[in-house]
Design an enzyme around this catalytic site. Structure first.
Site, short mmCIF file in Angstrom:
data_model
loop_
_atom_site.label_atom_id
_atom_site.label_comp_id
_atom_site.label_asym_id
_atom_site.label_seq_id
_atom_site.Cartn_x
_atom_site.Cartn_y
_atom_site.Cartn_z
N ASP A 274 0.87 -1.18 0.00
CA ASP A 274 0.00 0.00 0.00
C ASP A 274 0.90 1.23 0.00
O ASP A 274 1.60 1.49 0.97
CB ASP A 274 -0.93 0.01 1.22
C1 GLC Z 1 -3.64 4.65 -0.32
C2 GLC Z 1 -4.64 3.76 0.29
C3 GLC Z 1 -5.05 2.61 -0.58
C4 GLC Z 1 -5.08 3.04 -2.03
C5 GLC Z 1 -3.67 3.43 -2.44
C6 GLC Z 1 -3.60 3.88 -3.90
O1 GLC Z 1 -2.72 5.14 0.56
O2 GLC Z 1 -4.36 3.27 1.59
O3 GLC Z 1 -6.33 2.16 -0.12
O4 GLC Z 1 -5.55 1.98 -2.84
O5 GLC Z 1 -3.15 4.45 -1.62
O6 GLC Z 1 -4.32 5.06 -4.07
#
Ligand code: GLC
Length: 730
Positions: A274
């Site tokens: 993430d």
């Molecule tokens: C973020 C979120 C995740 C998301 C990712 C891409 O920090 O925690 O849920 O899919 O970035 O945007």
């Protein structure tokens, strides 16, 4: 005579062809890996954000496997062309984006659609989302978010299905099916990415990214089931979470990402980090630098690095320095390439780069109509004293008051993807569209969402006094839930509650329309205002759906899937809690309770009213004894005792009365949504399988223990009929 081939022949042929296709993918993956350099292998494990930095040269050198936040067929085609025509091995990119509740046709937030308790409807909505996202060049969504959330202070409760593992699992699987469809190689199939693995919703204090310290039993019984259901439904990828669990950040948690996910569940897709979660392990304090982070993550089972650059900068060197076996690198590359083959990118890298589809398939009338249907069914009627609702549409005058009443953007909610405020039907617009010019509709904002000025109260209360009914649209801004949006106070922000009190003091009937991304603690409103409608953030059709319910064109059927606490201090407050040795009893001091509020929540899990009423009678079990590998049939009769047709979500719960470890006071094990007309009775039928009684016993065995169980059937987690059966271990 013509010989008719047996069905078994065709089944064998089909399964063989699947095996051949799978074998050919494995062979194609392995033959590709055999000619890749270490740098090219690492390249497949790197995802870059579509930001100000020009990545085209990295793509040309085979050092990027994926891009996120590239929208539209023009740009995806541009980058894909470089990858498949200018790089040495011509490996296609996979394009990801957060399609959380719709791409351009924004649907209600997931916490709202969960209130439909309708997996089929949810699947249809995700199918539309996938159709639109793939028409815009995307192959992969970072969804469904399936985190169980028991703490509404946590802003990301908005993105999931609430507090229950059983309902959460059914909805998780429905969302995966909706996104991916039946054929991953289809042009409208959007690869799912189940997140955030795992237990992200267990953050202490409901504070985003915070420490999660839970038992393995709670991890496995509460937080993991929706992920397992999503994997079983065929999800092609997962995203690990930012948080630690009991000292280990998920990005470096091999037990989670390899032993459980792959060893126990047999998952063969890939895991993406993430955002910068791999590099954040330095902040967590479990690694000293980016190279250690890269090694720990790859070994744990994180295949692709979203944005920390640890893999891009340090992974190749780690392998060349033999600090990480190349075999582990190969495994990660295999998983990524396998999904790219499965979704057809090698056979047609431009499969989603069809400009014609992009014009034709996005924000269509049919998609908007489905968004309205889903929004109708996501609305929860919390209170309707004196049947104030539905309003008559020949009413003389209405005052529409509040900061969210004519708000064009907030109804989109958090993570609204490519949704645009200009597409939103506001509450005021929806109400006006429902009424003739005979009805005088006046709008006054009254106050801001989160400011302290009460200057607008005077005009608001004056308008209220001059009207027959007041519709007050209050709640949160979209940015007050979602990521990095935890709130320490669960009441209405700013001076909105004071505005409602001023409106209530006019003596005019007040209808509260809540627009929010989490359960709110609104005890004063719950006590003093006659009608309360929970509408969450309903997306582009918000105003029309709310008007459908307010004027009775749709009889509300939604039921909440996350408990509404009475106060912030009552959190954590969820239905499937333990008894304790002194169960809360407000008549007895020496019990597990607060001395300054009643022990029951404001609104319990599974609660929601209708414009009609239903009765439950005749609970019956097919047997008083349930044997292993067997099931009992539980039936009850639901009758519409009111004067309007309506839908009722009947729920089945169990309680294991005595076990080797303490068990929740209730566990949801079934539900059925039935449409019943006035005076009609319908028999609802649940098949309760012995397997559904399983839990982790004192020795962490996944088992069922002999003994008595209570079974409940009713309209929510606190009311209904009760019976008992015995599980017999044979
Ligand atoms: C973020 C979120 C995740 C998301 C990712 C891409 O920090 O925690 O849920 O899919 O970035 O945007």
């Amino acid at each position: 005579m013509k010989r008719i081939l047996p069905l078994s022949f065709f089944i064998l042929l089909f399964s063989n062809s699947l095996l051949i296709a799978q074998k050919s993918i494995e062979q194609r993956v392995d033959s590709l890996i055999a000619i890749m350099t270490i740098d090219e292998k690492v390249g497949q494990l790197v995802q870059f954000n579509n930001g100000p930095i020009d990545r085209t040269q990295l793509i040309r050198e085979g050092k990027a496997g994926s891009l996120l936040n590239v929208l539209g067929t023009t740009d995806t085609r541009k980058f894909q062309r470089i990858a498949v025509e200018e790089s040495r091995l011509k490996i296609p990119l996979i394009f990801g984006f957060d399609v959380i509740h719709g791409y351009r046709t924004t649907f209600p937030i997931p916490l709202a659609t969960a209130c439909t308790w309708d997996p089929g409807l949810i699947e249809k909505a995700e199918r539309v989302a996938a159709t639109e996202a793939t028409a815009a060049g995307l192959n992969w969504t970072f969804a469904p978010m399936v985190d169980i959330a028991r703490d509404p202070r946590w802003g990301r409760i908005a993105e999931g299905a609430g507090e229950d593992p059983y309902l959460g699992s059914i909805i998780a699987a429905a969302r995966v099916r909706g996104f991916q469809g039946t054929d991953l190689a289809s042009p409208t199939s959007l690869l799912a990415c189940v997140k955030h693995f795992a237990a992200y919703g267990g953050a202490e204090g409901g504070r985003d990214y915070n420490t999660v310290d839970i038992s393995e039993r709670t991890l496995r019984e509460v937080y993991l089931p929706p992920f397992r259901a999503a994997v079983k439904a065929g999800a092609g990828s997962l995203m690990c979470s930012f948080n630690e669990i009991d000292g280990t950040p998920s990005s470096g948690n091999r037990k989670l990402l390899t032993d459980i996910l792959r060893g126990e569940w047999g998952f063969d897709g890939f895991v993406v980090s993430d955002w910068g979660s791999i590099g954040e392990m330095i902040q967590h304090g479990v690694v000293a630098d980016q190279k250690q982070a890269a090694i720990l993550s790859l070994h744990a089972g994180v295949d692709m690095d979203m944005e920390s650059n640890c893999y891009a900068y340090d992974l190749a060197a780690a392998v060349k320095e033999r600090r990480l076996p190349e075999a582990e690198l190969n495994e990660a590359v295999q998983r990524v390439l396998r999904e790219k083959f499965r979704i057809g990118l090698f056979d047609n890298p431009y499969k989603n780069c069809d400009a014609e589809r992009e014009q034709r398939d996005i924000l269509t009338p049919a998609h908007r109509q489905l968004a309205r249907t889903v929004a109708d069914q996501s609305i929860v009627l919390l209170k309707n004293q004196g049947d104030l609702l539905p309003l008559k549409n020949n009413i003389r005058s209405i005052a529409v008051i509040g900061p969210l009443a004519d708000d064009q953007n907030d109804p989109l909610g958090p993570w609204s993807g490519h949704g645009r405020g200009e597409d939103v039907v506001t509450v005021l617009q929806g109400i006006k569209a429902k009424l003739s010019s005979q009805t005088k509709v006046r709008f006054v904002r009254g106050c801001g969402i989160n400011d302290s000025s009460t200057d607008g109260f005077k005009e608001a209360t004056k308008t209220a006094r001059e009207s027959d009914v007041v519709i007050a649209v209050v709640g949160e801004a979209a940015g007050m839930s979602g990521e990095a949006a935890s709130r320490s106070f669960l009441g209405l922000p700013g001076v909105q509650e004071q505005l409602v009190q001023a409106l209530e003091a006019t003596g005019k009937p007040v209808v509260i329309v809540l627009m929010n991304g989490r359960p709110l603690a609104i005890p004063w409103i719950a006590e003093h205002v006659p009608a309360i409608v929970e509408t969450w953030f309903l997306g582009v059709e918000a105003g029309n759906a709310i008007a459908d319910v307010l004027f009775g064109d749709y009889n509300p059927s939604g039921k909440i899937t996350a408990t509404f606490p009475r106060t912030t201090g009552q959190v954590p407050c969820y239905y499937n809690h333990k008894h304790t040795g002194r169960p809360a009893d407000d008549t007895v001091k020496w019990t597990s309770r607060y001395i300054d509020i009643p022990s029951i929540p404001l609104y319990p899990f599974g609660y929601g009213l209708s414009y009609t009423t239903f009765s439950y009678n005749g609970l019956a079990l097919s047997s008083g004894k349930l044997h292993s590998n067997d099931s009992i049939v539980v039936t009850a009769v639901v009758k519409n005792t009111g004067n309007r047709a309506g839908e009722e979500i009947a729920q089945l719960y169990i309680h294991d009365e005595v076990a080797s470890v303490t068990r929740p006071v209730k566990e949801l094990k079934g539900f059925e949504k039935v449409a019943v007309v006035p005076g009609e009775s319908k028999t609802i039928r649940f098949v309760l399988k012995a397997d559904q009684l399983r839990f982790y016993d004192l020795s962490m065995n996944w088992t069922v223990e002999a003994g008595k169980f209570k079974v409940f059937v009713g309209p929510n987690s606190t009311e209904g009929l009760e019976a008992e059966f015995e599980y017999v271990n044979q």
